[in-house]
Design an enzyme around this catalytic site. Structure first.
Site, mmCIF file in Angstrom:
data_model
loop_
_atom_site.group_PDB
_atom_site.id
_atom_site.type_symbol
_atom_site.label_atom_id
_atom_site.label_comp_id
_atom_site.label_asym_id
_atom_site.label_seq_id
_atom_site.Cartn_x
_atom_site.Cartn_y
_atom_site.Cartn_z
ATOM 1 N N GLY A 211 40.377 46.881 35.281
ATOM 2 C CA GLY A 211 39.713 47.786 33.920
ATOM 3 C C GLY A 211 40.462 48.677 33.125
ATOM 4 O O GLY A 211 40.381 48.746 31.953
ATOM 5 N N GLU B 190 62.704 45.493 44.795
ATOM 6 C CA GLU B 190 63.139 44.654 43.927
ATOM 7 C C GLU B 190 62.077 43.527 43.602
ATOM 8 O O GLU B 190 62.261 42.818 42.555
ATOM 9 C CB GLU B 190 64.425 44.113 44.316
ATOM 10 C CG GLU B 190 65.480 45.090 44.114
ATOM 11 C CD GLU B 190 66.800 44.695 44.313
ATOM 12 O OE1 GLU B 190 67.268 43.595 43.801
ATOM 13 O OE2 GLU B 190 67.716 45.403 44.934
ATOM 14 N N MET C 115 29.696 42.578 46.899
ATOM 15 C CA MET C 115 28.731 42.632 48.089
ATOM 16 C C MET C 115 27.448 43.754 47.998
ATOM 17 O O MET C 115 26.494 43.941 48.419
ATOM 18 C CB MET C 115 29.565 43.252 49.155
ATOM 19 C CG MET C 115 30.548 42.176 49.667
ATOM 20 S SD MET C 115 29.895 40.619 50.419
ATOM 21 C CE MET C 115 30.081 39.494 49.028
ATOM 22 N N GLY D 140 32.607 51.856 37.234
ATOM 23 C CA GLY D 140 33.601 51.823 37.865
ATOM 24 C C GLY D 140 34.911 51.429 37.047
ATOM 25 O O GLY D 140 34.799 51.521 35.903
ATOM 26 N N HIS E 234 32.607 38.122 37.463
ATOM 27 C CA HIS E 234 33.190 37.390 38.820
ATOM 28 C C HIS E 234 31.877 36.473 39.130
ATOM 29 O O HIS E 234 30.944 36.907 39.306
ATOM 30 C CB HIS E 234 33.585 38.302 39.791
ATOM 31 C CG HIS E 234 34.374 37.514 40.982
ATOM 32 N ND1 HIS E 234 34.900 36.162 40.918
ATOM 33 C CD2 HIS E 234 34.472 37.618 42.391
ATOM 34 C CE1 HIS E 234 35.257 35.923 42.056
ATOM 35 N NE2 HIS E 234 35.034 36.692 43.017
ATOM 36 N N ASP F 186 40.191 32.405 41.836
ATOM 37 C CA ASP F 186 40.248 33.640 42.248
ATOM 38 C C ASP F 186 40.490 34.013 43.730
ATOM 39 O O ASP F 186 41.510 34.584 44.163
ATOM 40 C CB ASP F 186 39.235 34.569 41.826
ATOM 41 C CG ASP F 186 39.191 35.877 41.799
ATOM 42 O OD1 ASP F 186 40.153 36.468 40.883
ATOM 43 O OD2 ASP F 186 38.823 36.710 42.716
#
Length: 327
Positions: free
Chosen positions: A133, A230, A83, A26, A107, A190
């Site tokens: 990525g 903005e 998962m 991915g 991760h 994270d």
């Protein structure tokens, strides 16, 4: 003071004459596989049959089923979604691990919360680029790199950090700088950052600002530009120049208003709410909730997504982006 590694602190030698199996193709998997190969390393890809398999083959990689890739490799890079990892690990990765192999994660979620429990006879490391990525690949091709975090969870060989830094160098991260951390710190910061600022906090701040302006009678289109469009321009200034640098580059009126009113809107009550959210992450409560939600088929997540799609800011935004960008 954080320990930061750069190109001069890392060598590709720990990976030479070794086969690296990138599991997943991915966003991160593709970028890291291509960067490692361009760095002169031996890379194969482990996948399930499908479009990713075809793409990886088209881009010149030898592609195998995950279990077969693990059997052929010395270094395993788990670059599939959090998962999905536990089931793939249990059935296709762990049974084929050999003594002295290295397993790398981008991760720390599954390891930190015990969804994956690596055997004692392998090195377990993490190289976590702080960028999607596509940017990892783009910066590498430009001769630069994106910053990353590096951590060692299990050092069976006594050389796990060297291997992790070699991976970081191979994907271009040491060009920008790699900060040493732990699986615990990377995972928790994270999640807390995503929930309280980057995704949850920022999204809700924009929505509440939009709702406030519209409820006061201002045109939704004007409100959209003020609080959403903005926001990117301001964030770009902060990213490039820091908070003070941003303040120096906006109008004096915006500077005064922001400094005097901002703390009254985002006050200590918000900070307390952030701390409560952080404690749910630190205690593992959020991880347990998310794992259960995922196992149920994510009904709550789908409902929340539908609610967001139906918000007026999304209707207005779609039309504004069509006019601005032709979307």
């Amino acid at each position: 003071m954080a320990k930061i590694y750069t190109d001069r602190d890392a060598s590709l030698d720990p990976l030479r004459d070794k086969t690296i199996a990138v599991i997943g193709y991915g966003s991160q998997g593709r970028a890291q596989a291509l960067n490692l190969r361009d760095s002169g390393l031996d890379v194969i890809v482990g996948l399930r049959p499908g479009k990713s398999w075809e793409l990886a083959e088209k881009e010149g990689f030898k592609v195998y089923r995950v279990d077969e890739a693990v059997k052929r490799a010395d270094v395993i890079m788990m670059l599939i979604p959090d998962m999905v990892q536990p089931e793939v690990w249990k059935n296709q990765v762990e049974p084929h691990l050999r003594e002295g192999m290295t397993v790398d994660f981008a991760h720390g979620f599954t390891v930190h919360y015990g969804l994956i429990k690596p055997p004692e006879f392998v090195d377990v490391v993490m190289v976590a680029p702080k960028s999607p990525g596509a940017k990892v690949r783009e910066e590498f091709l430009a001769g630069r790199g994106v910053p990353a975090l590096v951590a060692v969870y299990q050092d069976y060989s006594g050389r796990a950090l060297d291997t992790a830094l070699a991976i970081a160098k191979g994907i271009g991260a040491t060009r920008a700088g790699v900060i040493e951390t732990t699986f615990k710190e990377e995972t928790e910061t994270d999640l807390i950052g995503e929930q309280t600022v980057l995704v949850g906090g920022l999204m809700e701040l924009i929505k509440k600002g939009f709702e406030t302006l519209v409820e006061l009678g201002y045109q939704p289109e004007v409100a959209y530009f003020e609080v959403l469009n903005e926001a990117k321009l301001i964030m770009d200034l902060i990213w490039r120049y820091g908070i003070t640098g941003m303040l120096e580059r906006v109008s004096v009126t915006a500077r005064y208003g922001g400094l005097t009113v901002g703390p009254k809107v985002i006050d200590d009550r918000v900070k307390e709410n952030m701390k409560k959210a952080a404690e749910r992450v630190r205690s593992g409560e959020f991880a347990r909730e998310w794992v259960e939600e995922y196992r149920k088929g994510m009904p709550r997540l789908q409902k929340l997504l539908e609610d967001t799609r139906s918000h007026e800011i999304e209707r207005v935004g779609k039309e504004m982006r069509r006019l601005l960008f032709g979307d």
